[in-house]
Design a protein around this motif. Structure first.
Motif, PDB file in Angstrom:
ATOM      1  N   SER A 190      -2.535  -7.177  -9.812  1.00  0.00           N
ATOM      2  CA  SER A 190      -1.325  -6.371  -9.450  1.00  0.00           C
ATOM      3  C   SER A 190      -1.636  -4.844  -9.252  1.00  0.00           C
ATOM      4  O   SER A 190      -0.973  -4.434  -8.197  1.00  0.00           O
ATOM      5  CB  SER A 190      -0.249  -6.409 -10.684  1.00  0.00           C
ATOM      6  N   ALA A 191      -2.371  -4.413 -10.068  1.00  0.00           N
ATOM      7  CA  ALA A 191      -2.756  -2.746  -9.925  1.00  0.00           C
ATOM      8  C   ALA A 191      -3.645  -2.792  -8.720  1.00  0.00           C
ATOM      9  O   ALA A 191      -3.312  -1.681  -8.022  1.00  0.00           O
ATOM     10  CB  ALA A 191      -3.534  -2.558 -11.160  1.00  0.00           C
ATOM     11  N   ARG A 192      -4.480  -3.654  -8.307  1.00  0.00           N
ATOM     12  CA  ARG A 192      -5.269  -3.776  -7.050  1.00  0.00           C
ATOM     13  C   ARG A 192      -4.557  -3.796  -5.841  1.00  0.00           C
ATOM     14  O   ARG A 192      -4.635  -3.167  -4.905  1.00  0.00           O
ATOM     15  CB  ARG A 192      -6.245  -4.816  -7.075  1.00  0.00           C
ATOM     16  N   SER A 193      -3.591  -4.691  -5.938  1.00  0.00           N
ATOM     17  CA  SER A 193      -2.528  -4.859  -4.975  1.00  0.00           C
ATOM     18  C   SER A 193      -1.649  -3.600  -4.385  1.00  0.00           C
ATOM     19  O   SER A 193      -1.789  -3.167  -3.622  1.00  0.00           O
ATOM     20  CB  SER A 193      -1.525  -6.087  -5.106  1.00  0.00           C
ATOM     21  N   ARG A 194      -1.221  -2.744  -5.561  1.00  0.00           N
ATOM     22  CA  ARG A 194      -0.560  -1.810  -5.366  1.00  0.00           C
ATOM     23  C   ARG A 194      -1.373  -0.499  -4.711  1.00  0.00           C
ATOM     24  O   ARG A 194      -1.086  -0.163  -3.777  1.00  0.00           O
ATOM     25  CB  ARG A 194       0.192  -1.148  -6.905  1.00  0.00           C
ATOM     26  N   ALA A 195      -2.561  -0.395  -5.400  1.00  0.00           N
ATOM     27  CA  ALA A 195      -3.643   0.463  -4.823  1.00  0.00           C
ATOM     28  C   ALA A 195      -3.946   0.152  -3.414  1.00  0.00           C
ATOM     29  O   ALA A 195      -4.139   1.125  -2.545  1.00  0.00           O
ATOM     30  CB  ALA A 195      -4.952   0.309  -5.838  1.00  0.00           C
ATOM     31  N   MET A 196      -4.023  -0.960  -3.128  1.00  0.00           N
ATOM     32  CA  MET A 196      -4.204  -1.552  -1.585  1.00  0.00           C
ATOM     33  C   MET A 196      -2.939  -0.919  -0.637  1.00  0.00           C
ATOM     34  O   MET A 196      -3.001  -0.578   0.466  1.00  0.00           O
ATOM     35  CB  MET A 196      -4.434  -2.965  -1.421  1.00  0.00           C
ATOM     36  N   LEU A 197      -1.783  -1.204  -1.152  1.00  0.00           N
ATOM     37  CA  LEU A 197      -0.512  -0.448  -0.548  1.00  0.00           C
ATOM     38  C   LEU A 197      -0.987   1.024  -0.166  1.00  0.00           C
ATOM     39  O   LEU A 197      -0.533   1.340   0.960  1.00  0.00           O
ATOM     40  CB  LEU A 197       0.591  -0.876  -1.053  1.00  0.00           C
ATOM     41  N   SER A 198      -0.956   1.745  -1.319  1.00  0.00           N
ATOM     42  CA  SER A 198      -1.293   3.170  -1.319  1.00  0.00           C
ATOM     43  C   SER A 198      -2.571   3.362  -0.197  1.00  0.00           C
ATOM     44  O   SER A 198      -2.321   4.367   0.558  1.00  0.00           O
ATOM     45  CB  SER A 198      -1.505   3.838  -2.610  1.00  0.00           C
ATOM     46  N   GLY A 199      -3.457   2.873  -0.122  1.00  0.00           N
ATOM     47  CA  GLY A 199      -4.536   3.138   0.580  1.00  0.00           C
ATOM     48  C   GLY A 199      -4.323   2.762   2.241  1.00  0.00           C
ATOM     49  O   GLY A 199      -4.567   3.757   2.903  1.00  0.00           O
ATOM     50  N   ALA A 200      -3.414   1.621   2.347  1.00  0.00           N
ATOM     51  CA  ALA A 200      -3.209   1.224   3.479  1.00  0.00           C
ATOM     52  C   ALA A 200      -2.257   2.208   4.205  1.00  0.00           C
ATOM     53  O   ALA A 200      -2.338   2.827   5.464  1.00  0.00           O
ATOM     54  CB  ALA A 200      -2.754  -0.062   3.693  1.00  0.00           C
ATOM     55  N   ALA A 201      -1.373   2.955   3.262  1.00  0.00           N
ATOM     56  CA  ALA A 201      -0.353   3.996   3.994  1.00  0.00           C
ATOM     57  C   ALA A 201      -1.196   5.135   4.352  1.00  0.00           C
ATOM     58  O   ALA A 201      -1.023   5.869   5.331  1.00  0.00           O
ATOM     59  CB  ALA A 201       0.669   4.285   2.564  1.00  0.00           C
ATOM     60  N   ALA A 202      -2.008   5.447   3.497  1.00  0.00           N
ATOM     61  CA  ALA A 202      -2.824   6.647   3.744  1.00  0.00           C
ATOM     62  C   ALA A 202      -3.815   6.506   4.858  1.00  0.00           C
ATOM     63  O   ALA A 202      -3.860   7.390   5.883  1.00  0.00           O
ATOM     64  CB  ALA A 202      -3.636   7.036   2.356  1.00  0.00           C
ATOM     65  N   LEU A 203      -4.246   5.286   5.190  1.00  0.00           N
ATOM     66  CA  LEU A 203      -5.094   4.991   6.352  1.00  0.00           C
ATOM     67  C   LEU A 203      -4.177   5.024   7.472  1.00  0.00           C
ATOM     68  O   LEU A 203      -4.473   5.507   8.624  1.00  0.00           O
ATOM     69  CB  LEU A 203      -5.682   3.745   6.489  1.00  0.00           C
ATOM     70  N   ASP A 204      -2.828   4.527   7.584  1.00  0.00           N
ATOM     71  CA  ASP A 204      -2.089   4.529   8.672  1.00  0.00           C
ATOM     72  C   ASP A 204      -1.701   6.099   8.986  1.00  0.00           C
ATOM     73  O   ASP A 204      -1.792   6.398  10.218  1.00  0.00           O
ATOM     74  CB  ASP A 204      -0.667   3.950   8.176  1.00  0.00           C
ATOM     75  N   ALA A 205      -1.527   6.995   8.151  1.00  0.00           N
ATOM     76  CA  ALA A 205      -1.259   8.286   8.188  1.00  0.00           C
ATOM     77  C   ALA A 205      -2.517   9.022   9.106  1.00  0.00           C
ATOM     78  O   ALA A 205      -2.098   9.904   9.845  1.00  0.00           O
ATOM     79  CB  ALA A 205      -1.036   9.054   7.047  1.00  0.00           C
ATOM     80  N   TYR A 206      -3.679   8.452   8.796  1.00  0.00           N
ATOM     81  CA  TYR A 206      -4.840   9.041   9.318  1.00  0.00           C
ATOM     82  C   TYR A 206      -4.819   8.449  11.048  1.00  0.00           C
ATOM     83  O   TYR A 206      -5.191   9.349  11.638  1.00  0.00           O
ATOM     84  CB  TYR A 206      -6.144   8.643   8.574  1.00  0.00           C
TER      85      TYR A 206
END
Length: 237
Positions: free
Chosen positions: A215-231
């Motif tokens: 679950s923690a990894r899944s949440r971290a992936m969401l945060s990472g994907a959002a930052a990648l999208d911003a980039y």
């Protein structure tokens, strides 16, 4: 990127480093590795970064917890060389692996649950009776033994394989996981975990921890994907 930058757009390596608790050398290393786009230069020839570089660094650091260093590195390298499709494929593969990990956890939970109602035999058993009980061939049990899934002892007089209660439990668990489509190389570490825990019951806390990590990894992936999208937005993609 323009080689001559305006003062308002320019970030020194130390500026970028301090914002993220890094050393200036780490920032330069990230650039050399292709994680950051190539830096422009000031009129005096000094390395200068921009908000685009800051966005790239935020994306990389955000990807690390969920995707891991190799995948995060590959994603940023692909984006920076203009291969956004390759970067998104790596992201998709990481999500697919997470889903597979969740399926494995669920299979283990179901397999352990299904062990409880199974009748336990008193004393030891041998290849023939155990294979009949599980509905498999004796050769299958021997194959599992070679893979380290079951570890029967040998009768010192006859040399026959002897399965104690723990061995029967391991064979039952392996049988459940095989029915779920899992390969022996996937099953062996689970059985080893059961052995080291001293049985099935102590694994409950391990399974809870496993679930929490996913679950923690899944949440971290969401945060990472959002930052990648911003980039990607910052790059105009």
């Amino acid at each position: 990127m323009s080689q001559n930058l305006q003062g308002g757009d320019r970030l020194r390596p130390v500026d970028l480093a301090r914002r993220h608790g890094l050393s200036t050398q780490a920032v330069r290393n990230y650039e050399e590795a292709g994680i950051l786009p190539a830096a422009g230069r000031s009129p005096h020839g000094y390395r200068a970064y921009t908000p685009l570089h800051a966005s790239a660094l935020r994306a990389f650091l955000a990807l690390l917890p969920g995707y891991g260093h190799p995948a995060a590195t590959s994603v940023l390298q692909a984006v920076n060389r203009g291969a956004t499709g390759d970067a998104l494929r790596i992201v998709d593969e990481s999500h697919a692996q997470l889903l597979e990990d969740r399926r494995t956890l669920r299979a283990v939970e179901l397999a352990l649950r299904d062990l409880d109602p199974v009748r336990r035999e008193r004393g030891d058993t041998f290849v023939g009776p155990l294979s009949r009980r599980l509905g498999i061939r004796p050769a299958t049990l021997r194959k599992w033994e070679r893979a380290g899934v079951v570890q029967p002892r040998r009768d010192p007089r006859t040399g026959y394989r002897v399965y104690g209660e723990a061995d029967v439990r391991d064979a039952q668990l392996a049988h459940q996981l095989r029915r779920g489509g899992y390969r022996l190389e996937q099953i062996a570490p689970v059985i080893a975990q059961v052995r080291s825990a001293g049985g099935v019951a102590p694994l409950e806390s391990m399974l809870r921890d496993w679930n929490a990590r996913l679950s923690a990894r899944s949440r971290a992936m969401l945060s990472g994907a959002a930052a990648l999208d911003a980039y990607l937005e910052c790059r105009g993609e």
